[in-house]
Design an enzyme around this catalytic site. Structure first.
Site, PDB file in Angstrom:
ATOM      1  N   MET A   1       0.821  -1.219   0.000  1.00 42.72           N
ATOM      2  CA  MET A   1       0.000   0.000   0.000  1.00 42.72           C
ATOM      3  C   MET A   1       0.852   1.265   0.000  1.00 42.72           C
ATOM      4  O   MET A   1       0.652   2.148   0.823  1.00 42.72           O
ATOM      5  CB  MET A   1      -0.928  -0.021   1.206  1.00 42.72           C
ATOM      6  CG  MET A   1      -0.293   0.252   2.533  1.00 42.72           C
ATOM      7  SD  MET A   1      -1.158  -0.611   3.820  1.00 42.72           S
ATOM      8  CE  MET A   1      -0.569  -2.282   3.495  1.00 42.72           C
ATOM      9  N   PRO A   2       1.771   1.354  -0.954  1.00 47.11           N
ATOM     10  CA  PRO A   2       2.628   2.548  -0.970  1.00 47.11           C
ATOM     11  C   PRO A   2       1.844   3.808  -1.322  1.00 47.11           C
ATOM     12  O   PRO A   2       0.781   3.742  -1.938  1.00 47.11           O
ATOM     13  CB  PRO A   2       3.637   2.236  -2.092  1.00 47.11           C
ATOM     14  CG  PRO A   2       3.538   0.781  -2.341  1.00 47.11           C
ATOM     15  CD  PRO A   2       2.139   0.389  -1.998  1.00 47.11           C
ATOM     16  N   TYR A   3       2.423   4.923  -0.914  1.00 50.98           N
ATOM     17  CA  TYR A   3       1.941   6.245  -1.330  1.00 50.98           C
ATOM     18  C   TYR A   3       3.117   6.941  -2.003  1.00 50.98           C
ATOM     19  O   TYR A   3       4.194   7.065  -1.403  1.00 50.98           O
ATOM     20  CB  TYR A   3       1.468   7.066  -0.129  1.00 50.98           C
ATOM     21  CG  TYR A   3       1.203   8.507  -0.499  1.00 50.98           C
ATOM     22  CD1 TYR A   3       0.037   8.866  -1.169  1.00 50.98           C
ATOM     23  CD2 TYR A   3       2.118   9.511  -0.217  1.00 50.98           C
ATOM     24  CE1 TYR A   3      -0.206  10.183  -1.540  1.00 50.98           C
ATOM     25  CE2 TYR A   3       1.892  10.831  -0.583  1.00 50.98           C
ATOM     26  CZ  TYR A   3       0.723  11.161  -1.241  1.00 50.98           C
ATOM     27  OH  TYR A   3       0.487  12.462  -1.612  1.00 50.98           O
TER      28      TYR A   3
END
Lengths: 67, 67, 67, 67, 67, 67
Positions: free
Chosen positions: B1-3
């Site tokens: 769940m990278p940003y």
């Protein structure tokens, strides 16, 4: 190679003021920390007063109240 | 769940280019780090050249000088 | 001269993986948008799973529940 | 003296909604963590759907497909 | 009430250097743009050289090569 | 699909407090703006008091002076 992000409310800062801030911060990081100005990036974000809150109120609300 | 936040100068990037960058970065994080594409968020900020500084000058200034 | 910030959970990414992501994103911005790799900055932040929330829960909580 | 940055897609949030979010987040940090509301800053960024990606696609693309 | 985020590589900056940078940037924004120092927030992030990329390489890689 | 970044000074916030803040902010954005909690990301950064400045001083300095 610092990266600096300056966020201010949108209040009509001129291109000259922004140039001065960018130059000033870049020199500060060179003079105090020895950072290379050539790779110092400074990005200024100007934010609508409806979108900036302090003390639980927007800046728009605060100005209406004379704060 | 990278940003992922990509900040570039505002220079007329097209919707197609932005789609390609978003797809490319999402796949890269999946392929190299095993990150789930479904929850990878990529946000692109396009910044006015008056507000972007490098080497102590704004990009607007640098372009006028042919840098 | 793009600035890219990649935020991921701290899960033991290796130096090699981080090198590959940095190289990959830099090339992507050159190939798709013509951005100069020499001045493209990429910063990776690795965040503790107690400090990363999605769906109203921390990643620590979600993993305990097998999500 | 927390600093909170809320990034959402630009979808017509009203000034009232933004006021409520700013007030709510400020109170939450006071009630749960004892943070001083007077120096809590909340900045909301509204991002064009062409510039926001999730799942490798822009929000513009996803909406066209009814996702 | 500006918010300034300064990101540098983790290279042993002392508490005194960080104090000087925070004071200097705060005064700069007051002197050039009339911003109130009392509500100016400056946050410094020190980033591992494995996590900072420029020119498609990490700073760790570049230093090994004497760049 | 909002992205929220909360930056606070490192003062021993517990995992429970961080869970409550993440849950609270996620619900707030759902209740006020109709944002989908499933894709709301909240990231908390805890910053050393030497690295956080307000009023031109670090929090470390201010606490020594009883501010």
């Amino acid at each position: 190679m610092p990266y600096v992000n300056i966020r201010i409310t949108k209040d009509g800062a001129t291109a000259e003021q922004k140039e001065q801030v960018i130059r000033g911060v870049t020199h500060l990081l060179r003079d105090i920390m020895g950072k290379n100005p050539a790779t110092t990036v400074v990005v200024i974000d100007e934010v609508d007063t409806d979108n900036w809150g302090i003390g639980g109120e927007t800046v728009t609300q605060r100005r209406k109240q004379g704060k």
